[in-house]
Design a protein around this motif. Structure first.
Motif, PDB file in Angstrom:
ATOM      1  N   ASP A 198      42.352 -19.567   4.989  1.00 59.78           N
ATOM      2  CA  ASP A 198      43.025 -19.452   3.699  1.00 59.78           C
ATOM      3  C   ASP A 198      42.690 -18.135   3.021  1.00 59.78           C
ATOM      4  O   ASP A 198      43.513 -17.562   2.301  1.00 59.78           O
ATOM      5  N   LYS A 199      41.473 -17.649   3.228  1.00 59.75           N
ATOM      6  CA  LYS A 199      41.059 -16.374   2.649  1.00 59.75           C
ATOM      7  C   LYS A 199      41.359 -15.203   3.586  1.00 59.75           C
ATOM      8  O   LYS A 199      41.634 -14.100   3.145  1.00 59.75           O
ATOM      9  N   GLU A 200      41.282 -15.428   4.873  1.00 56.03           N
ATOM     10  CA  GLU A 200      41.505 -14.368   5.856  1.00 56.03           C
ATOM     11  C   GLU A 200      42.956 -13.914   5.871  1.00 56.03           C
ATOM     12  O   GLU A 200      43.252 -12.742   6.068  1.00 56.03           O
ATOM     13  N   LEU A 201      43.879 -14.848   5.662  1.00 60.36           N
ATOM     14  CA  LEU A 201      45.297 -14.567   5.840  1.00 60.36           C
ATOM     15  C   LEU A 201      45.874 -13.888   4.596  1.00 60.36           C
ATOM     16  O   LEU A 201      46.049 -14.514   3.550  1.00 60.36           O
ATOM     17  N   ILE A 202      46.159 -12.576   4.710  1.00 59.90           N
ATOM     18  CA  ILE A 202      46.653 -11.810   3.563  1.00 59.90           C
ATOM     19  C   ILE A 202      47.917 -11.016   3.883  1.00 59.90           C
ATOM     20  O   ILE A 202      48.434 -10.302   3.032  1.00 59.90           O
ATOM     21  N   GLY A 203      48.432 -11.108   5.106  1.00 59.84           N
ATOM     22  CA  GLY A 203      49.613 -10.333   5.455  1.00 59.84           C
ATOM     23  C   GLY A 203      50.203 -10.774   6.774  1.00 59.84           C
ATOM     24  O   GLY A 203      49.621 -11.561   7.506  1.00 59.84           O
TER      25      GLY A 203
ATOM     26  N   CYS B 174      41.124   4.365  12.963  1.00 59.88           N
ATOM     27  CA  CYS B 174      41.975   3.340  13.570  1.00 59.88           C
ATOM     28  C   CYS B 174      41.473   1.993  13.073  1.00 59.88           C
ATOM     29  O   CYS B 174      40.400   1.523  13.472  1.00 59.88           O
ATOM     30  N   VAL B 175      42.240   1.387  12.172  1.00 55.61           N
ATOM     31  CA  VAL B 175      41.770   0.209  11.451  1.00 55.61           C
ATOM     32  C   VAL B 175      42.856  -0.852  11.393  1.00 55.61           C
ATOM     33  O   VAL B 175      44.008  -0.623  11.749  1.00 55.61           O
ATOM     34  N   SER B 176      42.468  -2.016  10.888  1.00 54.40           N
ATOM     35  CA  SER B 176      43.409  -3.106  10.675  1.00 54.40           C
ATOM     36  C   SER B 176      44.196  -2.894   9.388  1.00 54.40           C
ATOM     37  O   SER B 176      43.851  -2.057   8.546  1.00 54.40           O
ATOM     38  N   PHE B 177      45.250  -3.677   9.225  1.00 53.68           N
ATOM     39  CA  PHE B 177      46.007  -3.631   7.977  1.00 53.68           C
ATOM     40  C   PHE B 177      45.134  -4.013   6.785  1.00 53.68           C
ATOM     41  O   PHE B 177      45.279  -3.448   5.701  1.00 53.68           O
ATOM     42  N   ARG B 178      44.261  -4.981   6.970  1.00 56.78           N
ATOM     43  CA  ARG B 178      43.378  -5.388   5.873  1.00 56.78           C
ATOM     44  C   ARG B 178      42.546  -4.216   5.392  1.00 56.78           C
ATOM     45  O   ARG B 178      42.419  -3.987   4.183  1.00 56.78           O
TER      46      ARG B 178
ATOM     47  N   SER C 185      37.235 -26.732  12.855  1.00 66.61           N
ATOM     48  CA  SER C 185      37.970 -25.721  13.611  1.00 66.61           C
ATOM     49  C   SER C 185      37.696 -24.325  13.064  1.00 66.61           C
ATOM     50  O   SER C 185      37.723 -23.340  13.804  1.00 66.61           O
ATOM     51  N   THR C 186      37.463 -24.245  11.761  1.00 65.23           N
ATOM     52  CA  THR C 186      37.101 -22.982  11.126  1.00 65.23           C
ATOM     53  C   THR C 186      35.842 -23.206  10.290  1.00 65.23           C
ATOM     54  O   THR C 186      35.455 -24.348  10.012  1.00 65.23           O
ATOM     55  N   ALA C 187      35.223 -22.108   9.898  1.00 64.39           N
ATOM     56  CA  ALA C 187      33.997 -22.204   9.106  1.00 64.39           C
ATOM     57  C   ALA C 187      33.833 -20.952   8.273  1.00 64.39           C
ATOM     58  O   ALA C 187      34.178 -19.852   8.710  1.00 64.39           O
ATOM     59  N   TYR C 188      33.290 -21.134   7.086  1.00 61.45           N
ATOM     60  CA  TYR C 188      32.928 -19.966   6.286  1.00 61.45           C
ATOM     61  C   TYR C 188      31.570 -19.487   6.765  1.00 61.45           C
ATOM     62  O   TYR C 188      30.593 -20.246   6.793  1.00 61.45           O
ATOM     63  N   THR C 189      31.481 -18.220   7.154  1.00 56.76           N
ATOM     64  CA  THR C 189      30.236 -17.673   7.696  1.00 56.76           C
ATOM     65  C   THR C 189      29.791 -16.422   6.953  1.00 56.76           C
ATOM     66  O   THR C 189      28.987 -15.649   7.467  1.00 56.76           O
ATOM     67  N   GLY C 190      30.337 -16.200   5.780  1.00 59.05           N
ATOM     68  CA  GLY C 190      29.976 -15.013   5.027  1.00 59.05           C
ATOM     69  C   GLY C 190      30.941 -13.875   5.266  1.00 59.05           C
ATOM     70  O   GLY C 190      31.995 -14.028   5.879  1.00 59.05           O
ATOM     71  N   ALA C 191      30.553 -12.716   4.772  1.00 56.17           N
ATOM     72  CA  ALA C 191      31.406 -11.534   4.908  1.00 56.17           C
ATOM     73  C   ALA C 191      31.577 -11.149   6.369  1.00 56.17           C
ATOM     74  O   ALA C 191      30.685 -11.364   7.199  1.00 56.17           O
ATOM     75  N   GLN C 192      32.730 -10.590   6.692  1.00 54.85           N
ATOM     76  CA  GLN C 192      32.993 -10.160   8.059  1.00 54.85           C
ATOM     77  C   GLN C 192      31.999  -9.077   8.455  1.00 54.85           C
ATOM     78  O   GLN C 192      31.769  -8.133   7.706  1.00 54.85           O
TER      79      GLN C 192
ATOM     80  N   ARG D 111      37.869 -15.521  17.921  1.00 55.64           N
ATOM     81  CA  ARG D 111      36.507 -15.547  17.401  1.00 55.64           C
ATOM     82  C   ARG D 111      35.825 -14.205  17.606  1.00 55.64           C
ATOM     83  O   ARG D 111      35.271 -13.605  16.681  1.00 55.64           O
ATOM     84  N   GLY D 112      35.877 -13.715  18.834  1.00 59.75           N
ATOM     85  CA  GLY D 112      35.234 -12.445  19.133  1.00 59.75           C
ATOM     86  C   GLY D 112      35.870 -11.287  18.396  1.00 59.75           C
ATOM     87  O   GLY D 112      35.177 -10.388  17.905  1.00 59.75           O
ATOM     88  N   ALA D 113      37.203 -11.304  18.294  1.00 63.01           N
ATOM     89  CA  ALA D 113      37.901 -10.217  17.611  1.00 63.01           C
ATOM     90  C   ALA D 113      37.472 -10.118  16.156  1.00 63.01           C
ATOM     91  O   ALA D 113      37.208  -9.026  15.638  1.00 63.01           O
ATOM     92  N   TRP D 114      37.389 -11.256  15.475  1.00 62.82           N
ATOM     93  CA  TRP D 114      37.004 -11.233  14.059  1.00 62.82           C
ATOM     94  C   TRP D 114      35.563 -10.750  13.891  1.00 62.82           C
ATOM     95  O   TRP D 114      35.276  -9.953  12.992  1.00 62.82           O
TER      96      TRP D 114
END
Length: 432
Positions: free
Chosen positions: A221-226, A364-368, A57-64, A158-161
């Motif tokens: 697990d790594k993406e979720l920070i807030g 105009c950015v994300s909280f991250r 359902s999820t996958a590690y694909t490297g840095a955003q 998926r597209g948003a990330w």
């Protein structure tokens, strides 16, 4: 704020964390990722970077993709004006607002934070997999989803990330109120809710049966920070739980437009009080709060819709302007994918984005990304920025206000006096 119902059916849930191990040869589905639904204009990750997680359902694909390393302010440099647009309970339903605001963000160079409700990736038929604290298994005040809704929501996530946006969480059942709402939850209750929200994201393929769909391209697990808590309730114990889990920010509080500081190691990126033009008070920087102060209902008099939308837009722009021309404190804005009062608040947000995100020195950015920038700064500089009141620029200008602090001069050998002894006179000092 209130529970956000999106026309997604309501039913019953139990918390079982499951890790199905169904695999797939290509987590992006059949064919190339380029041009795939939900990834328009975003290149897929290198093939050798992909590592499936759990059932795929999820996958590690490297840095955003598309993100750059934040830079520390130089001495005397004026801070950029940050603006964060965020969405509670993000999901794609028949209104198609998720996909719409993805396009708006790309048009104006804005990335945003999408706070996903985990139950939007859980089908009604599997409702009892959710065991909410203080409620019977299978209970949710915002319902669950159907298979097509899950497919659409995953496509947008998926597209948003891949476009540089953040995927946070708005938890699951959205329970509010004094009886059994999130305000009654313990630290352990919050940890259970978070674990279940993660499990629904990490197992949507198994739960929905959509095993041929493309993976989400991030490790949640790594993406979720807030996060932002439902109805801004239960913040005290949530912050404790988030701190213990190593999260980086919370946006569930109420604050003025001032520079943020940390609480229990988390950046306090609270919603803010902003003007309500023509009224003698301020309200929270969120569509729901404007609605409550205007019509008190989602179906107010249609003859007032345009006025109410303009009032929200103008209030947010006034808040932006007083920060932009004043203390440069980040502006925090929260929204819902809803059509309250004929969609007037969605129009207000879109027009606000179009006005503010194209200005010079505005990000105009994300909280991250805001948290990344704050972490990169000199703590002493941030402490000084926090001394600036709402809308107040430094009296002597930015160059002087954030100039490098004078350095103590290096010790010099004492010059001999006329009598051959060391002079007791102090050498004159100058700023280094």
């Amino acid at each position: 704020m209130r529970a956000v119902t999106k026309g997604i059916t309501v039913g019953a849930v139990t918390a079982a964390l499951f890790a199905g191990l169904a695999g797939c040869a290509n987590p992006w589905g059949s064919g190339s990722s380029a041009g795939a639904p939900g990834t328009e204009g975003a290149a897929g990750p290198p093939e050798n970077a992909v590592r499936l997680i759990g059932d795929g359902s999820t996958a590690y694909t490297g840095a955003q993709p598309g993100l750059t390393r934040p830079e520390r302010l130089k001495p005397g440099q004026r801070p950029p004006q940050f603006v964060v647009f965020s969405w509670d309970g993000a999901g794609e339903d028949s209104q198609k607002l998720f996909s719409h605001f993805r396009r708006v963000g790309k048009r104006y160079g804005a990335t945003m934070t999408y706070f996903l409700s985990g139950v939007y990736l859980l089908p009604e038929s599997k409702a009892t997999l959710y065991d909410p604290p203080g409620h019977a298994p299978g209970r949710s005040d915002i319902g669950f989803n159907d298979v097509e809704g899950i497919r659409d929501t995953v496509r947008e996530l998926r597209g948003a990330w891949l476009e540089g946006n953040e995927v946070g969480t708005h938890f699951n059942g959205h329970f509010c109120g004094p009886e059994s709402g999130v305000g009654t939850w313990s630290v352990e209750d919050w940890k259970s809710e978070i674990a279940q929200a993660k499990s629904f994201v990490k197992n949507w393929r198994t739960n929905s049966g959509l095993k041929s769909e493309k993976s989400l391209p991030f490790d949640y697990d790594k993406e979720l920070i807030g996060a932002r808590t439902p109805c801004l309730e239960g913040r005290k114990n949530f912050v404790r739980a988030a701190a213990e889990l190593g999260w980086r920010y919370d946006t569930s509080g109420i604050n003025d437009q001032v520079w943020p500081e940390k609480e229990r190691g988390l950046w306090d990126l609270s919603l803010q009080l902003v003007p309500v033009p023509g009224r003698g008070f301020e309200t929270l920087s969120m569509d729901y709060n404007f609605m409550v102060n205007q019509s008190g209902t989602a179906k107010g008099d249609p003859s007032h819709h345009r006025y109410w939308g303009n009032q929200m837009r103008d209030g947010l722009i006034q808040a932006f302007t007083r920060a932009y021309q004043g203390n440069r404190a980040p502006l925090i804005i929260g929204n819902h994918f809803e059509s309250w009062n004929g969609g007037t608040y969605m129009r207000a947000i879109e027009e606000t984005i179009a006005h503010v995100c194209v200005q010079a020195e505005v990000r105009c950015v994300s909280f991250r990304r805001l948290a990344d920038w704050l972490d990169a700064q000199d703590p002493a500089v941030l402490a000084k920025l926090r001394t600036l009141k709402v809308g107040r620029a430094p009296a002597t200008g930015w160059a002087d206000f954030l100039a490098a602090r004078p350095k103590a001069p290096a010790a010099r050998p004492s010059a001999p006096s006329a009598h051959g002894t060391a002079s007791a006179a102090a050498m004159p000092r100058r700023a280094g």
